[in-house]
Write an enzyme that holds these catalytic residues in place. Structure first.
Site, PDB file in Angstrom:
ATOM      1  N   VAL A 307     -10.086  -9.512   0.191  1.00 45.59           N
ATOM      2  CA  VAL A 307     -11.048  -8.419   0.123  1.00 45.59           C
ATOM      3  C   VAL A 307     -10.529  -7.166   0.819  1.00 45.59           C
ATOM      4  CG1 VAL A 307     -13.401  -7.718   0.639  1.00 45.59           C
ATOM      5  CG2 VAL A 307     -12.904 -10.093   0.066  1.00 45.59           C
ATOM      6  N   SER A 308     -10.696  -6.040   0.157  1.00 44.70           N
ATOM      7  CA  SER A 308     -10.303  -4.754   0.727  1.00 44.70           C
ATOM      8  C   SER A 308     -11.518  -3.842   0.814  1.00 44.70           C
ATOM      9  CB  SER A 308      -9.255  -4.103  -0.174  1.00 44.70           C
ATOM     10  OG  SER A 308      -9.136  -2.734   0.146  1.00 44.70           O
TER      11      SER A 308
END
Ligand SMILES: *[C@@H]1O[C@H](CO)[C@@H](O)[C@H](O)[C@H]1NC(C)=O
Ligand SMILES: *[C@@H]1O[C@H](CO)[C@@H](O)[C@H](O)[C@H]1NC(C)=O
Length: 502
Positions: A307-308
């Site tokens: 996840v960014s």
């Protein structure tokens, strides 16, 4: 690049943090009848060396600490059955937990409490910040850019965890626990979306999104202390840890106000965030308010590695156009491709926005959490050799092999480029780096075949000089509170002769 995208951290968090995606502590006066657990909480500073130390996560030699944005903390939560078992969960404002840190902490807990807290029931996890000092892990791969082990980083984390657990232990008081879930849609994206598409369609079809967007909130309610008034909030954000804390007049009516006050709160420097004193627990006088237990909240991770917070996507810094989707490159080069956060180009603003989104969702879930957890407290722990596991694939059984980093690893992700000219999705490799790689360790044919189609850059799982480069054996751990089975019903996982769930 992020050296933990699919490594140590990913495994740890999936197993260990599921029950604690978000943990908040609330206190209610006069709800004694509903209590069924003993709950303790603690919080202690783990900021560590604030200058001249490489930071953990990006494996970038140039990312050196040069001051403090927000102090880092360890937050400990103990849940016990009054006459039964107990579990400890510690959330670190650090990139990830570390086996050597855990070993040291357990050693100290054993000296202090005998057999009460062991590797079986103590789980330690990190928030995956890339803005904390590195050098506190024992494997070579994770300390290359910090130029080896950093004693100061290690000591402060071990000390902080120990102190937070001691506080939580001394604070154990009757209380109840509630759970709530919801979707948080605008705070994270998949940072290798093209790689995700390589998963089989039938697997992808099982999920609505290409990352896990569900936030699970666990709310702790103390029996004795008044409603949430005058509680203290601490919270962490996704990338750069930021902490806001405040005296809160009314959680439901004054959210905006609360946010404002919270944002202005200065974090206590190295002081415990909780102030339970055994005398204050019982003396009901004017001092009581001042000694009321403070709110401790932890934003724990689940599937962090994928996840960014750069939710706007990845763009070329020269043209401003989106990067090549499959390779995160601009005109064939990866150095120009960077992900953008919601406050682009201000990364501090992006941090604040992402944090606020998580915070608001947490408040919403918190105020509506009515499902009470009931039943036993339990735990499972096993050391699993991940270099030689049987994995079912359809009707076949396939095997894992020793760890290895592919060429594509060094290319980074949509968050930012890796070094030199590596490209995401590279399945061929390049002659120069193959030569460098061979100098370190030439993988044998069996390993090459096993890792195929990924070309091996660093055969980390088989590199033992001067000592192990990557772990083969990892702890797999589950803490469980109550017997309600939610969508992530990890209790059904069986490893190494674990007893069946009761
Ligand atoms: C990315 O790669 C896939 C598979 O090779 C291909 O089908 C697709 O067209 C590519 N997408 C772009 C935008 O280049
Ligand atoms: C893990 O498994 C591999 C492959 O079977 C084996 O070579 C290695 O010795 C094992 N590691 C440990 C520490 O037991």
């Amino acid at each position: 690049m992020d050296i933990f995208s699919r490594g140590y951290c990913g495994i740890w968090l999936q197993m260990a943090s599921i029950w604690f995606v978000a943990v908040l502590m609330q206190n209610f006066r006069g709800s004694l009848s509903t209590s069924n657990y003993l709950i303790g909480l603690g919080s202690y500073d783990i900021t560590g060396p604030a200058a001249d130390v490489n930071m953990m996560g990006y494996a970038n030699t140039e990312q050196i600490a040069s001051g403090v944005h927000f102090r880092l903390r360890a937050r400990a939560f103990i849940v016990a059955e009054p006459r039964g078992s107990r579990v400890v969960y510690v959330n670190l404002d650090a990139c990830m937990a570390s086996q050597i840190v855990t070993i040291k902490v357990l050693e100290r807990l054993k000296a202090r409490y005998g057999g009460l807290y062991t590797e079986q029931n103590v789980a330690i996890s990190g928030i995956h910040t890339h803005a904390g000092p590195g050098g506190y892990l024992q494997y070579v791969v994770y300390i290359v850019t910090s130029l080896g082990f950093v004693r100061q980083s290690f000591d402060v984390i071990v000390d902080g965890i120990e102190k937070s657990i001691i506080q939580a232990h001394e604070n154990l008081r009757p209380g109840s626990i509630f759970v709530n879930k919801g979707e948080l849609l605008d705070a994270g994206v998949n940072r290798s979306p093209s790689a995700y598409l390589n998963n089989p369609a039938e697997e992808r079809n099982k999920y609505k999104y290409d990352v896990d967007k569900e936030m699970t909130l666990i709310k702790f309610v103390d029996d004795e202390w008044g409603p949430i008034a005058n509680t203290l909030i601490n919270l962490e954000l996704l990338k750069i840890p930021r902490r806001v804390s405040s005296i809160v007049p009314n959680i439901n009516e004054n959210r905006k106000e609360w946010m404002k006050v919270a944002a202005s709160f200065k974090s206590s420097q190295g002081e415990p965030a909780t102030r339970f004193s055994s005398a204050a627990k019982r003396v009901r006088n004017s001092l009581r308010l001042a000694n009321r237990p403070q709110f401790v909240s932890a934003f724990c991770q689940t599937n962090c590695g994928d996840v960014s917070p750069n939710v706007l996507g990845a763009f070329c810094i020269d043209t401003g156009l989106p990067c090549d989707f499959n390779h995160s490159t601009c005109n064939g080069k990866n150095e120009l491709c960077y992900g953008r956060g919601p406050g682009y180009p201000d990364e501090f603003e992006s941090t604040r926005i992402i944090g606020e989104r998580q915070f608001k969702k947490a408040i919403e879930l918190f105020s509506k959490a009515t499902e009470q957890l009931k039943g036993k407290v339990g735990y499972r722990h096993a050391y699993v050799n991940f270099s030689n596991l049987d994995v079912a694939r359809g009707n076949d059984v396939v095997k894992t092999c020793p760890a290895a980093m592919g060429f594509a690893f060094a290319a980074g992700t949509t968050d930012g480029p890796g070094a030199f000219d590596f490209k995401q999705g590279d399945d061929k490799g390049n002659a120069f780096w193959r030569l460098v790689r061979n100098f370190l360790k030439t993988p044998n044919q069996e390993q090459v075949n096993c890792q195929h189609p990924k070309p091996i850059l660093l055969d980390t799982g088989e590199m033992e000089r001067p000592y192990a480069w990557a772990p083969a054996i990892l702890p797999v751990q589950i803490l469980r509170i109550g017997t309600t089975c939610h969508s992530q019903c990890t209790w059904r996982v069986h490893y190494h002769g674990w007893p069946a769930p009761s």
